[in-house]
Each structure stands twice: as C-alpha cells, then as structure tokens.
Design an enzyme around this catalytic site. Structure first.
Site, PDB file in Angstrom:
ATOM      1  N   ARG A  79      -7.248 -93.466  21.590  1.00 23.58           N
ATOM      2  CA  ARG A  79      -8.405 -93.464  20.683  1.00 23.58           C
ATOM      3  C   ARG A  79      -8.103 -92.731  19.385  1.00 23.58           C
ATOM      4  O   ARG A  79      -8.643 -93.094  18.343  1.00 23.58           O
ATOM      5  CB  ARG A  79      -9.618 -92.858  21.376  1.00 23.58           C
ATOM      6  N   LYS A  91     -19.938-105.349  38.554  1.00 15.09           N
ATOM      7  CA  LYS A  91     -21.389-105.469  38.673  1.00 15.09           C
ATOM      8  C   LYS A  91     -22.001-106.602  37.852  1.00 15.09           C
ATOM      9  O   LYS A  91     -21.813-106.682  36.645  1.00 15.09           O
ATOM     10  CB  LYS A  91     -22.045-104.151  38.252  1.00 15.09           C
ATOM     11  N   GLY A 122     -13.253-101.763  29.839  1.00 13.92           N
ATOM     12  CA  GLY A 122     -12.307-100.698  30.173  1.00 13.92           C
ATOM     13  C   GLY A 122     -11.211-101.135  31.132  1.00 13.92           C
ATOM     14  O   GLY A 122     -10.015-101.000  30.840  1.00 13.92           O
ATOM     15  N   GLY A 131     -19.077-100.684  26.655  1.00 17.36           N
ATOM     16  CA  GLY A 131     -20.496-101.018  26.506  1.00 17.36           C
ATOM     17  C   GLY A 131     -20.839-101.622  25.151  1.00 17.36           C
ATOM     18  O   GLY A 131     -21.664-102.530  25.060  1.00 17.36           O
TER      19      GLY A 131
HETATM   20  P1  ADP Z   1     -14.473-103.853  32.845  1.00 15.13           P
HETATM   21  O1  ADP Z   1     -14.290-102.356  32.795  1.00 15.13           O
HETATM   22  O2  ADP Z   1     -13.210-104.589  32.505  1.00 15.13           O
HETATM   23  O3  ADP Z   1     -15.662-104.314  32.087  1.00 15.13           O
HETATM   24  P2  ADP Z   1     -15.940-103.596  35.300  1.00 15.13           P
HETATM   25  O4  ADP Z   1     -16.182-102.183  34.947  1.00 15.13           O
HETATM   26  O5  ADP Z   1     -17.082-104.517  35.349  1.00 15.13           O
HETATM   27  O6  ADP Z   1     -14.779-104.204  34.360  1.00 15.13           O
HETATM   28  O7  ADP Z   1     -15.296-103.685  36.739  1.00 15.13           O
HETATM   29  C1  ADP Z   1     -14.047-103.164  37.037  1.00 15.13           C
HETATM   30  C2  ADP Z   1     -13.954-102.887  38.508  1.00 15.13           C
HETATM   31  O8  ADP Z   1     -14.265-104.034  39.266  1.00 15.13           O
HETATM   32  C3  ADP Z   1     -12.550-102.482  38.928  1.00 15.13           C
HETATM   33  O9  ADP Z   1     -12.568-101.131  39.305  1.00 15.13           O
HETATM   34  C4  ADP Z   1     -12.249-103.391  40.105  1.00 15.13           C
HETATM   35  O10 ADP Z   1     -11.652-102.719  41.184  1.00 15.13           O
HETATM   36  C5  ADP Z   1     -13.621-103.901  40.486  1.00 15.13           C
HETATM   37  N1  ADP Z   1     -13.536-105.171  41.216  1.00 15.13           N
HETATM   38  C6  ADP Z   1     -12.964-106.311  40.832  1.00 15.13           C
HETATM   39  N2  ADP Z   1     -13.042-107.245  41.804  1.00 15.13           N
HETATM   40  C7  ADP Z   1     -13.709-106.680  42.806  1.00 15.13           C
HETATM   41  C8  ADP Z   1     -14.109-107.137  44.122  1.00 15.13           C
HETATM   42  N3  ADP Z   1     -13.843-108.365  44.543  1.00 15.13           N
HETATM   43  N4  ADP Z   1     -14.762-106.262  44.906  1.00 15.13           N
HETATM   44  C9  ADP Z   1     -15.041-105.016  44.479  1.00 15.13           C
HETATM   45  N5  ADP Z   1     -14.703-104.529  43.280  1.00 15.13           N
HETATM   46  C10 ADP Z   1     -14.036-105.354  42.455  1.00 15.13           C
HETATM   47 MG    MG Z   2     -15.590-100.761  33.493  1.00 17.55          MG
END
Ligand code: ADP
Ligand code: MG
Length: 409
Positions: free
Chosen positions: A37, A198, A351, A374
């Site tokens: 960053r 989520k 992230g 976010g």
């Molecule tokens: P990003 O940070 O890229 O936006 P998220 O924060 O939504 O992504 O989600 C990331 C998390 O999702 C990771 O820690 C990963 O382990 C989890 N994840 C991915 N696939 C699954 C799954 N099938 N079951 C549970 N957790 C999952």
């Molecule tokens: Mg995330």
C-alpha cells in the site's frame, strides 16, 4: 470525469494527500510485513515532490476508535516511506493542532510530511465538519489517493473536500479508469466470475453486473448457495440460508434477461476444510451428505475456461475454492492461469483474489489488479463512491473559484 492531480498547479503549494497506509504488521514485532500500500502511493507522492509541492500525507491505520493507541502510530510507516522514496520524510505525532501546523510550516518545496493516524480522532470517522476544516487549513489543495477507503465518507476522505480544491491522485485515477471502464462500454463479450465466501457480500455487485455483462460464472463458497437455491443437496457446504431467496432472485433475473449465470457442474468435496483430508470429485448432483464443497472440479474448470476464452473483458472477484489450503487451490490457480493467458481486458478485485494472483506471480499479466476490497465492490454496485463524488469535476476551474485555506467552498 473528476479532476486529477495532473490538472493542478502544485509548485510551492501545500498539498494534502489522503493515502491508504493501512499496512499489516508482523504479529510479534513492529515490522511492516507488507508495504504494497505504501508502494502504491509512490507515483502520486513522487509526481508532487518532483513538481516542488509541499506534500502533507494523512492516513488511517487499524481501528484505534478515536483514541491514541501507541502501536498504531504512523512512525514506522514514515520510516519505510523514507526508505522507498530515498528522501527524508518528516513525521508529527498529531494530525491537527499546533504541532501539526508547525510541522507543515517547516516544510520546504519538494519535502514530505506524514501526519499522525487520523483515526486517533473520533471526529475522523464521524466526518465532523469542524475537524475536516482544521485538516483543510493545513493545505492549499487536496488530493485523494486512498481508493481503498473511498466508500467511507470520513473527514479526511470526504469532509475536507468542502474546504479545498480537490482532485484524484494517480492511484485513484487508475482504479477509477479501470473499474468505470467495466461500467461504461467494455469490449464484448463481457464476463464476470464470482467466487469467495459470502453471497450477502456480493449480491449487490452481482445484481448490478447482471445488467451489464453477457455471462456470469459462479464458483467458490458462493456456488453452494446457488446450487442449493436450484434445489440440489450440498451436504456440509458453506451455505448462507438467509441469502437463498436473493440467489433465487438473481437466477430468475438472469433468466428473464437472458444473461446466463453458470454454476459448477462438478466439485471437489471433503469431510473437513483442512489440509491432508481425503477428497473426492463428484458431480453437483451427487454431493455426499457428510461432505462439503471445497473447490470447483476439473470439468467445471474446462467448462468455465471454455466460456471465458471468447470473452474480451473479464472481471474476476473471489476465489473458486478454499485456496489457502494447497489441496483446494487448483480451481483458483487454473482459472488465474487461463485468465492471464487470454487476450482479454482482465480486472481482478477483492482481497483474497488479489492475494492469489500475487502469490502466483501473475499480477503483471492482469490488466488491472484492484486494491479496493469493499470500495471495489461498492463502485461496481453503485457506479460511484461518496469520496469520488466529492472531488471536483475536471471541468471546474483549478484556482480562483475556491477560496481554499479552510473557508467553505
Ligand atoms: P475476496 O476477498 O477475493 O473478495 P471473499 O472475501 O469473498 O473473496 O472470500 C474469500 C474466502 O472464500 C477465502 O478465504 C476462501 O477460503 C473462501 N472460500 C472459497 N471457496 C470456498 C468454499 N467452497 N467454501 C468455503 N469457503 C470458501
Ligand atoms: Mg475478502
């Protein structure tokens, strides 16, 4: 179009730059463990010092909740920044008040000062106008380069723009150009790939992108909720029951719009989400009741990459599986490999997704890696961000119409 730092006359001016220096520290020492960053803000800082501006930097660090927390002081950040810039960086233990004012007054043209953590003051997150005015009084112009916090209207990210001519920094500009490009007229076909944990975090963005894309692919934990919403048994998989209706709505809208939302056809399942467990590859119609989805399967990887191959724009957010465990990382890794090999404009945000592509050493091959989290999701959902809205339009005159120096514009 918003004004950018390149539209400003900055020589000899005091320029207040809001950066995002919210860096992680090692767990048992006060060493910065990742200075990405800080590096991301260097182009704007160098741009300003080379043009003989007096640079006043402000950032938050952690969640001190309006109190002074010694571990969250920005001194180590000032030291690291000095190292990266190759010039001294002054640091002052406050962000407003006499000490800060004196430190600013000592600055010569081309010099850099880092103010103390703005979140040591409760007025920061409250977006208190009086505090914003005090911040504004430190400078002649304002530059926002903190894209990662641009979805939160705080005093140093939004309030201050009411008192100073305001422009986007180079990092902010790069983020806006890439993400607004997706919302404007992206080369088609345009695909979005969504994964991660989520549904509730992502539905707003999914809904918004459904209006703009030609195809949506869903993997990761997200897929389990969508598969269940389609009536399939998903065993122990991570499912957000509260989001099932939203998932159904999205499927319904996808059908009425004729924009396919494709789900995995096979998945990797395990009894537990941990390294070393036995895994199976099963079709989504045959998920055992005592196992859960941990990754997309090989047929899905083929299916998804086949769909993406002809796309000219691809936005990807959220890993395809629990990629932190090597055994469950294949879907995410294969998809990143394809993504970086295709002749498309590729944008990666979020992230975990960004971590995954950086770990593979492939970030250079992605058209744009968003630093936002976010902020990225919110920009794609709403088409704008409060702190971006607050900046001056490119057409607004630079000087003259703004009193600057603490008087409301
Ligand atoms: P990003 O940070 O890229 O936006 P998220 O924060 O939504 O992504 O989600 C990331 C998390 O999702 C990771 O820690 C990963 O382990 C989890 N994840 C991915 N696939 C699954 C799954 N099938 N079951 C549970 N957790 C999952
Ligand atoms: Mg995330």
């Amino acid at each position: 179009m918003k004004k950018t730092v390149r539209d400003l006359a900055v020589a000899g001016k005091r320029v207040f730059v809001r950066v995002d220096f919210n860096v992680p520290f090692g767990s048992d020492d006060d060493e910065i463990s990742d200075d990405t960053r800080i590096r991301a803000a260097l182009p704007t800082i160098r741009y300003l010092t080379e043009r003989k501006a007096r640079v006043v930097l402000a950032s938050h660090l952690g969640r001190p909740k309006g109190k002074v927390v010694d571990e969250l002081r920005l001194k180590p950040v000032a030291d690291r920044l000095a190292l990266l810039l190759g010039t001294p960086v002054a640091y002052v233990e406050d962000c407003v008040g006499p000490e800060a004012e004196q430190a600013v007054a000592r600055l010569h043209d081309g010099e850099v000062l880092l103010l103390e953590n703005v979140r040591f003051r409760a007025e920061e997150e409250a977006n208190d106008p009086e505090f914003a005015k005090q911040l504004g009084a430190l400078a002649n112009v304002y530059v926002n380069d903190a894209f990662g916090t641009a979805h939160r209207a705080h005093a140093s990210t939004e309030g201050i723009t009411h008192y100073l001519p305001s422009a986007a920094g180079l990092l902010m500009e790069k983020e806006l150009r890439a993400l607004e490009g997706l919302l404007g007229s992206p080369a088609r076909p345009f695909a979005c790939v969504f994964g991660g944990a989520k549904v509730s975090d992502k539905v707003g963005m999914m809904r918004s992108m459904l209006q703009r894309v030609d195809i949506i692919l869903v993997g990761g934990g997200l897929a389990a909720t969508f598969l269940k919403a389609r009536g399939l048994e998903v065993g122990h998989s991570l499912v957000e029951d509260a989001a099932l209706d939203v998932a159904r709505d999205i499927i319904h809208e996808s059908e009425s719009r004729g924009v396919p939302v494709l789900l995995p056809v096979d998945v990797l399942v395990a009894a537990e989400v941990k390294a070393g467990v036995r895994v199976r590859i099963v079709p989504v119609t045959g998920i055992p009741s005592d196992m859960g989805i941990v990754d997309i399967g090989p047929r899905t990887i083929e299916y998804f990459s086949g769909k993406l191959e002809s796309c000219r724009t691809i936005m990807w957010n959220g890993p395809m599986g629990v990629y932190e465990v090597d055994q469950f990382a294949l879907g995410t890794k294969c998809l990143i490999n394809y993504l970086t090999a295709f002749d498309a404009t590729t944008v990666i945000g979020g992230g975990s997704s960004v971590d995954a592509v950086q770990e593979m050493g492939l970030a250079e091959l992605v058209s744009h890696v968003s630093t936002g989290g976010g902020a990225t999701l919110e920009l794609l959902e709403n088409g704008t961000l409060p702190c971006v809205e607050a900046l001056d339009d490119a057409s607004q005159p630079c000087d003259g119409s703004h009193p600057g120096n603490g008087e409301a514009k």
